[in-house]
Design an enzyme around this catalytic site. Sequence first.
Site, PDB file in Angstrom:
ATOM      1  CG  HIS A 170      -6.288  -2.106   0.452  1.00 57.28           C
ATOM      2  ND1 HIS A 170      -5.540  -1.505  -0.534  1.00 57.28           N
ATOM      3  CD2 HIS A 170      -5.679  -1.780   1.624  1.00 57.28           C
ATOM      4  CE1 HIS A 170      -4.533  -0.842   0.006  1.00 57.28           C
ATOM      5  NE2 HIS A 170      -4.595  -0.992   1.321  1.00 57.28           N
ATOM      6  CB  SER A 227      -0.962  -0.037   1.182  1.00 62.41           C
ATOM      7  OG  SER A 227      -2.000   0.886   1.017  1.00 62.41           O
ATOM      8  CG  ASP A 275      -7.110  -2.159  -3.287  1.00 61.59           C
ATOM      9  OD1 ASP A 275      -7.842  -1.467  -2.554  1.00 61.59           O
ATOM     10  OD2 ASP A 275      -5.891  -2.300  -3.096  1.00 61.59           O
TER      11      ASP A 275
END
Length: 725
Positions: free
Chosen positions: A696, A575, A661
Site C-alpha cells: 500500500h 487511497s 497491496d
Amino acid sequence: MALDSGTISEPGNGTPVVAAPIAKTVPTERVHHGDLFVDEYEWLRDKENPDVIAHLEAENAYTEARTAHLDTLRDAIFDEIKARTQETDLSVPSRMGDYWYYSRSFEGKQYGVHCRCPIASDVEGIDAWTPPQLEAGTEVPGEQVLLDSNVLAEGHDFFSLGAYSFSHDGNWLAYSVDNVGDERYVLRFKDLRTGELLGDEIAGTAPGATWSLDGTHVFYQTVDESWRPDTVWRHRLGSTEPDVKVFHEPDERYWVSIGATRSEKYLMISVNSKITSEALVLESDDPEGEFRVLLPRREGVEYSAEHAVIGGEDRFLIWHNGVVDGVKAENFVLADAPVDDPSNMTLLLGHRDDVRLEEVDPFRDHLVLSYRREALTRIAVWPLTESGYGERRELAFDLELFAVGMGSNPEWAQPTLRIGLTSFITPMRVFDYVPATGDLLLRKEQPVLGGFDANDYEQHRDWAMAEDGTRIPISLVRKKDAAADAPKPLLLYGYGSYEASIDPSFSVSSLSLLDRGMVFAVAHVRGGGEMGRLWYENGKTLTKRNTFTDFVSCARHLVDTGITAADRMVADGGSAGGLLVGTVANLAPELFAGILTNVPFVDPLTSILDPSLPLTVIEWDEWGNPLADKDVYEYMKSYSPYENVVSKDYPAILAITSLNDTRVLYVEPAKWVAKLRATKTGDAPLLLKTEMSAGHGGVSGRYEKWKEVAFEYAWVLDTVGLAGA
C-alpha cells in the site's frame, strides 16, 4: 486476452506511440437490492491468472513508452531531490534509560541504521537531558549498532520495518520485518548485550510489539483473513511453549491493538471500531495476569485512556465523546477517575465546538494536550502539582500555517519535552521544551542543501464556499516570484476520509515543482478532521458526497480567483483520496488538466459489498453497509468512480498501484483504467503503472521512492506544460 501492441505512429516530439492495452471483457453479474450491474472487468481480480499479470505488464510497458520523453526531466528531478538532501545524517538522540537512541542515514544506502550510545556519567540535572551533538561523519564513542535495515533488506525487492521495541532495561530488542509488502511481519528478538538473535521467531504478525515491565514477555497481534488485527498473544522470551492467546475480538467491526501506558505501569489493549471503543488493562509487572475491562463498550462512544499520578494518587485520564450534561461531546472531553473505579469520572476539560481534543500524554510532572483549532494542530502543557493541576500553557509559533506534534519522549520522568514543528516552507525543527522555565531549545532543523531559503516561498490560508454555504479551508504554497497576476499551474491535493487531517509539512521534493512555477494547494474537505469531529461526520456515510463537491468548490474557487486555470490544474489523491479524485473526474472533468492518483479506492461498492475482502466489515461504519441497506447501496453507486464512467472527455490520468497491496487491491485501478479506456472520449493520455513487488505504501527504499516521486512530478509538469521549465 486481447492486447493491441506495437508502434503505430510518432507524434511531433519524436516519441513512439504504442497502442494502449485493451482488456478483454468477461461479463460478471452482480445483483443487490434488485439492481443488476454487469461488471466486464472483474476477471482482473485473479492475480494468479497469467492473463491478468500479462495485462498489468502490458499497461506498464505502455506507460513506460508514453512517458519515455520525460526521462531527462525525471533524472533532473531525482538529482534535485538528491542534491537537496543531506544523505549522511542522523536524528536527534532521545534519552531512554542509560542510553541515547538515534538513527543514521548514509549516502548510497536505501535504509536507516538504528544506533545507541551511552549517556555520559559526569553530567547532571538539565544538562543530562541535553542530547549529544553528534556529527554525521564521525565515529561516536561507545556507539552500538542495534539494527541495520540495509542488511535486513539485502536480497529483497521490498523491505519494511514493523515493530522496533526495547525492553524496559534496554537489554532486548523486538523487531519485525515485511519483505513482501502485504503487511504480514516476522517478529524476532535480539539480545543487545551480545548482539545475538534468539531462536524465537514468530511469523504472520501485525507490526507492533509490547514488552512487560520485567522484560520476560512480549505481547503482539495477529490478523484474520481480512487483515483485521483481531488477536493479542503473549510470548515468553526464550520459551518453546506455544504462545498464549490473551484476547480475541470476534466482532469484525473492531480492530485490536496493544501498548503500554507512558508510565509503563499498565498494559492496555485497545478495541476500536470507527465509532465505538473499549480498553482492557493489566498491571505490567504481572504479565501472566488477566486483563480487565476499563470501561465497557457503548455503541457510538469512543474513548482512550492513560495513566497519571495526580496529587500522589494513581488515576486514569479518559478522553471520550460520550454524553455530558445531556449533550453529545463530539469533539471529546477529558476526565480523570480512580484506577479502581474508572466509571467515577471527574470532568477536567469540557466540550468545545471549536476545539477537537486528540491526545493526552501524561508525564510525571505534567500533561501534554494535543488538539486542533482553526484547522491547525496545537500543543498545551498542563503542570501537575501536589494538589492537582496547575495552569495550562499553549505553545505559540509565529507562522500562519504550521503543524506541531509530540516527538520522541520515552521517559516518564523527564524535565524536557521533545516536539517537532514544520510548515510547508519550514523544514522540520526539533525542539526540547522545558516546562519549568518555558524555554524552547532548538535541537535540530532538517538540513536542506543547495541554497534553500524559506524566505523565497510563501504559504497562505484561503477559503472556498461549498454548495451548502460551508467555508472550506485551502492551504496554498508557492514561490514568491510565482505570485503574479497570471494564473499559475497548480497541483491540488485532497483526501477527506477517516477524520484524517492533511497538515502543513515540508517536502524537499516539492521544491522541484515550486521552483518551476507550480503552486501547491491542499483542499481540506469534509470527511477529514481538520475542523473537528463534525467536519468528519459531515463527509462520511450518507453525507459522503460533500467530500467530492467540496473539492470541486475549492477547484472552482482557485480558478475564479485567478490563482490557476482549468487547463493548468492537476488533482492529486491517494487511497481514499483516490476515491475523491476519481469521483471528481466524473463530476467535473472540465476543471482539470490531469488526475494523479496512488493506490486509488475507485471501485468502493464492489469492495464494500464483499465481507471476505480485507477490512470491508470494519469499513461499514465509514461508508455504510450496502449489503444490508438499499439506501447506502444506491448512494455509493451514485458516486463510485468505476461505476459512473461515461462516454465523455476526461483529463489526463495517471494511476499508480501495487500488486501486493492488502488495503486497496490493485484490481480497483486496473478495472477503472480498463473501463475508462473502453468508454471515454478524447485523446488525453490514460496511464496505469503497477509496482509488481510493493504494498500500500508503494516502493521501499529512499532512492526508489525518490525515483517514484520524480516519475510522478515529471508527468504533472508535462501535463501542465512545464516539462521544459
